[in-house]
Write a protein that holds these residues in place. Sequence first.
Motif, PDB file in Angstrom:
ATOM      1  N   SER A   1     -73.117 -20.810 -54.038  1.00 35.67           N
ATOM      2  CA  SER A   1     -72.804 -22.035 -54.148  1.00 35.67           C
ATOM      3  C   SER A   1     -73.399 -22.613 -55.280  1.00 35.67           C
ATOM      4  O   SER A   1     -73.547 -21.493 -56.315  1.00 35.67           O
ATOM      5  CB  SER A   1     -73.821 -22.711 -53.094  1.00 35.67           C
ATOM      6  OG  SER A   1     -74.984 -23.395 -53.105  1.00 35.67           O
ATOM      7  N   ASP A   2     -73.501 -24.086 -55.671  1.00 36.14           N
ATOM      8  CA  ASP A   2     -73.726 -23.693 -57.306  1.00 36.14           C
ATOM      9  C   ASP A   2     -74.902 -24.830 -56.968  1.00 36.14           C
ATOM     10  O   ASP A   2     -74.629 -25.498 -58.026  1.00 36.14           O
ATOM     11  CB  ASP A   2     -72.302 -25.526 -57.587  1.00 36.14           C
ATOM     12  CG  ASP A   2     -72.224 -25.180 -59.704  1.00 36.14           C
ATOM     13  OD1 ASP A   2     -72.455 -24.347 -59.659  1.00 36.14           O
ATOM     14  OD2 ASP A   2     -71.508 -26.278 -59.664  1.00 36.14           O
ATOM     15  N   ILE A   3     -75.458 -25.085 -56.387  1.00 38.54           N
ATOM     16  CA  ILE A   3     -76.971 -25.551 -56.186  1.00 38.54           C
ATOM     17  C   ILE A   3     -77.914 -24.224 -55.815  1.00 38.54           C
ATOM     18  O   ILE A   3     -77.952 -23.677 -55.697  1.00 38.54           O
ATOM     19  CB  ILE A   3     -76.792 -26.668 -54.807  1.00 38.54           C
ATOM     20  CG1 ILE A   3     -76.564 -26.308 -53.512  1.00 38.54           C
ATOM     21  CG2 ILE A   3     -75.497 -28.220 -54.910  1.00 38.54           C
ATOM     22  CD1 ILE A   3     -76.485 -27.289 -52.644  1.00 38.54           C
ATOM     23  N   ASP A   4     -78.698 -24.944 -55.985  1.00 36.46           N
ATOM     24  CA  ASP A   4     -80.303 -24.148 -56.043  1.00 36.46           C
ATOM     25  C   ASP A   4     -80.963 -24.977 -55.107  1.00 36.46           C
ATOM     26  O   ASP A   4     -82.307 -23.771 -54.626  1.00 36.46           O
ATOM     27  CB  ASP A   4     -80.829 -24.027 -57.717  1.00 36.46           C
ATOM     28  CG  ASP A   4     -80.317 -22.441 -58.153  1.00 36.46           C
ATOM     29  OD1 ASP A   4     -80.322 -22.739 -59.196  1.00 36.46           O
ATOM     30  OD2 ASP A   4     -79.446 -22.361 -57.607  1.00 36.46           O
ATOM     31  N   CYS A   5     -81.035 -25.996 -54.430  1.00 35.83           N
ATOM     32  CA  CYS A   5     -82.437 -26.044 -53.255  1.00 35.83           C
ATOM     33  C   CYS A   5     -81.301 -26.944 -52.612  1.00 35.83           C
ATOM     34  O   CYS A   5     -80.718 -26.862 -52.754  1.00 35.83           O
ATOM     35  CB  CYS A   5     -82.901 -27.799 -54.334  1.00 35.83           C
ATOM     36  SG  CYS A   5     -83.614 -27.297 -55.761  1.00 35.83           S
ATOM     37  N   ARG A   6     -82.166 -26.663 -51.475  1.00 37.26           N
ATOM     38  CA  ARG A   6     -81.905 -26.908 -50.180  1.00 37.26           C
ATOM     39  C   ARG A   6     -81.917 -28.483 -49.533  1.00 37.26           C
ATOM     40  O   ARG A   6     -81.640 -28.728 -48.514  1.00 37.26           O
ATOM     41  CB  ARG A   6     -83.047 -26.294 -48.882  1.00 37.26           C
ATOM     42  CG  ARG A   6     -83.546 -27.323 -48.549  1.00 37.26           C
ATOM     43  CD  ARG A   6     -84.936 -26.670 -47.916  1.00 37.26           C
ATOM     44  NE  ARG A   6     -86.250 -27.577 -47.465  1.00 37.26           N
ATOM     45  CZ  ARG A   6     -87.311 -28.023 -48.053  1.00 37.26           C
ATOM     46  NH1 ARG A   6     -87.089 -27.626 -49.813  1.00 37.26           N
ATOM     47  NH2 ARG A   6     -87.680 -29.191 -48.032  1.00 37.26           N
ATOM     48  N   TRP A   7     -82.628 -29.486 -50.857  1.00 39.83           N
ATOM     49  CA  TRP A   7     -82.759 -30.649 -50.685  1.00 39.83           C
ATOM     50  C   TRP A   7     -81.937 -31.196 -50.480  1.00 39.83           C
ATOM     51  O   TRP A   7     -81.684 -32.484 -48.985  1.00 39.83           O
ATOM     52  CB  TRP A   7     -83.063 -31.957 -50.803  1.00 39.83           C
ATOM     53  CG  TRP A   7     -83.689 -32.723 -50.664  1.00 39.83           C
ATOM     54  CD1 TRP A   7     -83.256 -34.021 -51.015  1.00 39.83           C
ATOM     55  CD2 TRP A   7     -84.835 -32.740 -50.416  1.00 39.83           C
ATOM     56  NE1 TRP A   7     -84.473 -35.120 -50.174  1.00 39.83           N
ATOM     57  CE2 TRP A   7     -85.889 -34.476 -50.388  1.00 39.83           C
ATOM     58  CE3 TRP A   7     -86.132 -31.972 -50.217  1.00 39.83           C
ATOM     59  CZ2 TRP A   7     -86.549 -34.643 -49.320  1.00 39.83           C
ATOM     60  CZ3 TRP A   7     -87.629 -32.918 -49.896  1.00 39.83           C
ATOM     61  CH2 TRP A   7     -88.040 -33.847 -49.383  1.00 39.83           C
ATOM     62  N   GLY A   8     -80.404 -31.421 -50.300  1.00 39.28           N
ATOM     63  CA  GLY A   8     -79.282 -32.115 -50.217  1.00 39.28           C
ATOM     64  C   GLY A   8     -78.866 -31.598 -49.209  1.00 39.28           C
ATOM     65  O   GLY A   8     -77.391 -32.959 -47.841  1.00 39.28           O
ATOM     66  N   VAL A   9     -78.842 -30.667 -48.823  1.00 44.03           N
ATOM     67  CA  VAL A   9     -78.158 -29.771 -47.660  1.00 44.03           C
ATOM     68  C   VAL A   9     -78.930 -30.184 -46.253  1.00 44.03           C
ATOM     69  O   VAL A   9     -78.258 -30.867 -44.685  1.00 44.03           O
ATOM     70  CB  VAL A   9     -78.252 -28.177 -47.433  1.00 44.03           C
ATOM     71  CG1 VAL A   9     -78.044 -27.983 -46.354  1.00 44.03           C
ATOM     72  CG2 VAL A   9     -77.417 -27.851 -48.795  1.00 44.03           C
ATOM     73  N   ILE A  10     -80.319 -30.414 -46.185  1.00 37.65           N
ATOM     74  CA  ILE A  10     -81.189 -30.740 -45.068  1.00 37.65           C
ATOM     75  C   ILE A  10     -80.951 -32.464 -44.993  1.00 37.65           C
ATOM     76  O   ILE A  10     -81.349 -32.885 -43.754  1.00 37.65           O
ATOM     77  CB  ILE A  10     -82.867 -30.684 -45.735  1.00 37.65           C
ATOM     78  CG1 ILE A  10     -82.989 -30.678 -43.976  1.00 37.65           C
ATOM     79  CG2 ILE A  10     -83.591 -31.122 -46.348  1.00 37.65           C
ATOM     80  CD1 ILE A  10     -84.688 -29.659 -44.076  1.00 37.65           C
ATOM     81  N   SER A  11     -80.454 -32.925 -46.209  1.00 36.35           N
ATOM     82  CA  SER A  11     -80.561 -34.698 -45.924  1.00 36.35           C
ATOM     83  C   SER A  11     -79.410 -34.669 -44.989  1.00 36.35           C
ATOM     84  O   SER A  11     -78.787 -35.544 -44.383  1.00 36.35           O
ATOM     85  CB  SER A  11     -80.453 -35.212 -47.266  1.00 36.35           C
ATOM     86  OG  SER A  11     -79.958 -36.115 -47.404  1.00 36.35           O
ATOM     87  N   ALA A  12     -78.075 -34.745 -45.630  1.00 37.88           N
ATOM     88  CA  ALA A  12     -76.582 -34.421 -44.768  1.00 37.88           C
ATOM     89  C   ALA A  12     -77.140 -33.949 -43.584  1.00 37.88           C
ATOM     90  O   ALA A  12     -76.761 -34.664 -42.280  1.00 37.88           O
ATOM     91  CB  ALA A  12     -76.003 -33.779 -45.048  1.00 37.88           C
ATOM     92  N   SER A  13     -77.949 -32.947 -43.031  1.00 38.61           N
ATOM     93  CA  SER A  13     -78.149 -32.032 -41.933  1.00 38.61           C
ATOM     94  C   SER A  13     -78.793 -33.006 -40.821  1.00 38.61           C
ATOM     95  O   SER A  13     -78.259 -32.561 -39.704  1.00 38.61           O
ATOM     96  CB  SER A  13     -78.640 -31.073 -42.023  1.00 38.61           C
ATOM     97  OG  SER A  13     -80.520 -31.255 -42.046  1.00 38.61           O
ATOM     98  N   VAL A  14     -79.337 -34.254 -41.369  1.00 36.72           N
ATOM     99  CA  VAL A  14     -79.477 -34.876 -40.296  1.00 36.72           C
ATOM    100  C   VAL A  14     -79.556 -36.385 -40.359  1.00 36.72           C
ATOM    101  O   VAL A  14     -80.516 -37.789 -40.084  1.00 36.72           O
ATOM    102  CB  VAL A  14     -81.054 -35.220 -40.077  1.00 36.72           C
ATOM    103  CG1 VAL A  14     -81.892 -34.007 -39.745  1.00 36.72           C
ATOM    104  CG2 VAL A  14     -82.111 -35.568 -41.966  1.00 36.72           C
ATOM    105  N   ASP A  15     -78.713 -36.884 -41.071  1.00 36.00           N
ATOM    106  CA  ASP A  15     -78.127 -37.703 -41.350  1.00 36.00           C
ATOM    107  C   ASP A  15     -77.322 -38.971 -40.015  1.00 36.00           C
ATOM    108  O   ASP A  15     -75.955 -38.633 -39.513  1.00 36.00           O
ATOM    109  CB  ASP A  15     -76.879 -37.976 -42.329  1.00 36.00           C
ATOM    110  CG  ASP A  15     -76.556 -39.766 -43.782  1.00 36.00           C
ATOM    111  OD1 ASP A  15     -76.981 -40.514 -42.766  1.00 36.00           O
ATOM    112  OD2 ASP A  15     -75.564 -39.557 -43.837  1.00 36.00           O
ATOM    113  N   ASP A  16     -78.249 -39.338 -39.402  1.00 37.23           N
ATOM    114  CA  ASP A  16     -77.272 -39.826 -38.153  1.00 37.23           C
ATOM    115  C   ASP A  16     -76.647 -41.620 -38.443  1.00 37.23           C
ATOM    116  O   ASP A  16     -76.199 -42.067 -37.502  1.00 37.23           O
ATOM    117  CB  ASP A  16     -78.689 -40.374 -37.232  1.00 37.23           C
ATOM    118  CG  ASP A  16     -79.539 -41.103 -37.479  1.00 37.23           C
ATOM    119  OD1 ASP A  16     -79.822 -41.330 -39.396  1.00 37.23           O
ATOM    120  OD2 ASP A  16     -80.544 -42.113 -36.926  1.00 37.23           O
TER     121      ASP A  16
END
Length: 601
Positions: free
Chosen positions: A292-307
């Motif tokens: 990927s072109d990112i290095d941290c999980r934060w944006g991924v985990i944020s989107a993964s629980v976006d209800d």
Amino acid sequence: MGLLSQGSPLSWEETQRHAEHVRGHGILQFLHIYRAVRERHKDVLKWGDEVEYMLVAFDHEHKKVRLSLTGEEVLHTLQEKGEKVNPNHPTLWRPEYGSYMIEGTPGQPYGGTMSEFNTVQDNMRKRRQEAASVLKENEALCTVTSFPRLGCPGFTLPECEPTPVEGGASKSLFFPDEGINKHPRFSTLTRNIRHRRGEKVVINVPIFKDKNTPSPFIETFPKDDGEAARAAKPDHIYMDAMGFGMGNCCLQVTFQACSISEARYLYDQLATICPIVMALSAAAPFYRGYVSDIDCRWGVISASVDDRTREERGLEPLKNNHYRISKSRYDSIDSYLSECGEKYNDIDLTIDKEIYERLVKEGIDHLLAQHIAHLFIRDPLTLFEEKIYLDDANESDHFENIQSTNWQTMRFKPPPPNSDIGWRVEFRPMEVQLTDFENSAYVVFVVLLTRVILSYKLDFLIPLSKVRVMLGIIGGCFSPRLECRPSLRVPAHPNDNQSSNESAYMAQTDLVPLSTSDVNMHTNHSPTPQQSSVLMTAARWMREFIANHPDYKQDSVITDEMNYSLIWKCNQIAQEQAECPELLGGGFNKMKYSGNKTSSF
């Protein structure tokens, strides 16, 4: 890990019917706690860390590594041999989201003496050895933030197929429900986030464009009913399940303050440090078998629980929902809590006005009232039939139901009812590192930093909107990567006059010298020489490893064999069987794959 209630989970429709009940009684429970302990002070420093681990199984013959879905069995064995035999056992083990994950903590909280800081690495090493001792042959315990081939065919052992059409908790094209921990909290969270949102979660991570990466990079999904085709963006890696975020590993630390005011002060000061420490600990560059072109999980985990529903995201007019909500419930904080932070609260805060007015009427000050009223714009995501009607004076499940599903960079934690635990603050942005040495160093650094902040009465506060921008940049939402571990500099907003606090903040983003002097003062050591070398982040090191792998085709694809080589090397480093000067300093030995290729990522 969050609140782990036991019982019969309700469906989303049933949970929704009880949402106002949970919110109302959650506020009542908070008020009972606040009244009982608001004057409490002189609590001593106690603190502890949480390390999340992945269980992996190596197939050396076929050069594959897979996630082992044995977390429940391993956890049971560790608890039976540890805390259930000896309440003072030095380690504690708890479940985590993935059925291939476990969480380890020290058996007892650490105190404030310098000698206890020296035991952290040893305790982490004990955890690793203890868990490794109950694993099967060719299995290992890894502290890897993101498993590179999570969601690829055959990434689990035993191999499980996703069920995108037949139903289940996630309905993912890639992530099987067998990868979710069997505790009902986790599958219920997964299902109810999807039901509340009205569709599957959408995670789009920009792919790294290497020399042979297709341009545009566009995937097709054979089992797609059309939802993935609509959601996936060109030149992005598409993911569709909570497991792609909550199935990653992190490192967290919680510490007790002496009083509520000290906890609020530390909450604010450390909030400004979160993006920096997130960048320094960056360790998650690979997703679903791609670079990927990112290095941290934060944006991924944020989107993964976006209800959030379409209405709450501003895609449709408000009709069935009350608020436009600017971001996921997993994100940066939205307001400072201390009086010195009030003037820097420049983010428009969505609050439940009725809850806010009730709290103020009950004597809660404006800053704390708006913080709680902001958390409580969210619905409860899980509810157990046996936990609907509670004794609000002596229980806090309804408050924690909302509190523990607001996953932010910092968490302000009131004491549990009728306990000897004080006001606490949880520091949450760190990526887990490969070695016990690194993880213990980060944990000790954060705790020492709290002592330095209090000793010198430091003030790092800047407008909160700028902290939020930094977190968005560094957290992978989504922009340039930090490739090494120097001190960072915070760019001022265009056309803004820089406050004196911002200037001081920019000049002091490396706090290491202050912490070092604090350690020397307490231990009578001579000053520690400043290191002139720059170390790679774990993310940068992983990129270099893949770039130099003989099988890499410069197409952004991570094959089974490349994944096997990387995780095996990570395991060797963690087990102290291989040196890695690029990450840890020391000798000058090269990585195994160090040919003539040069990495463009």
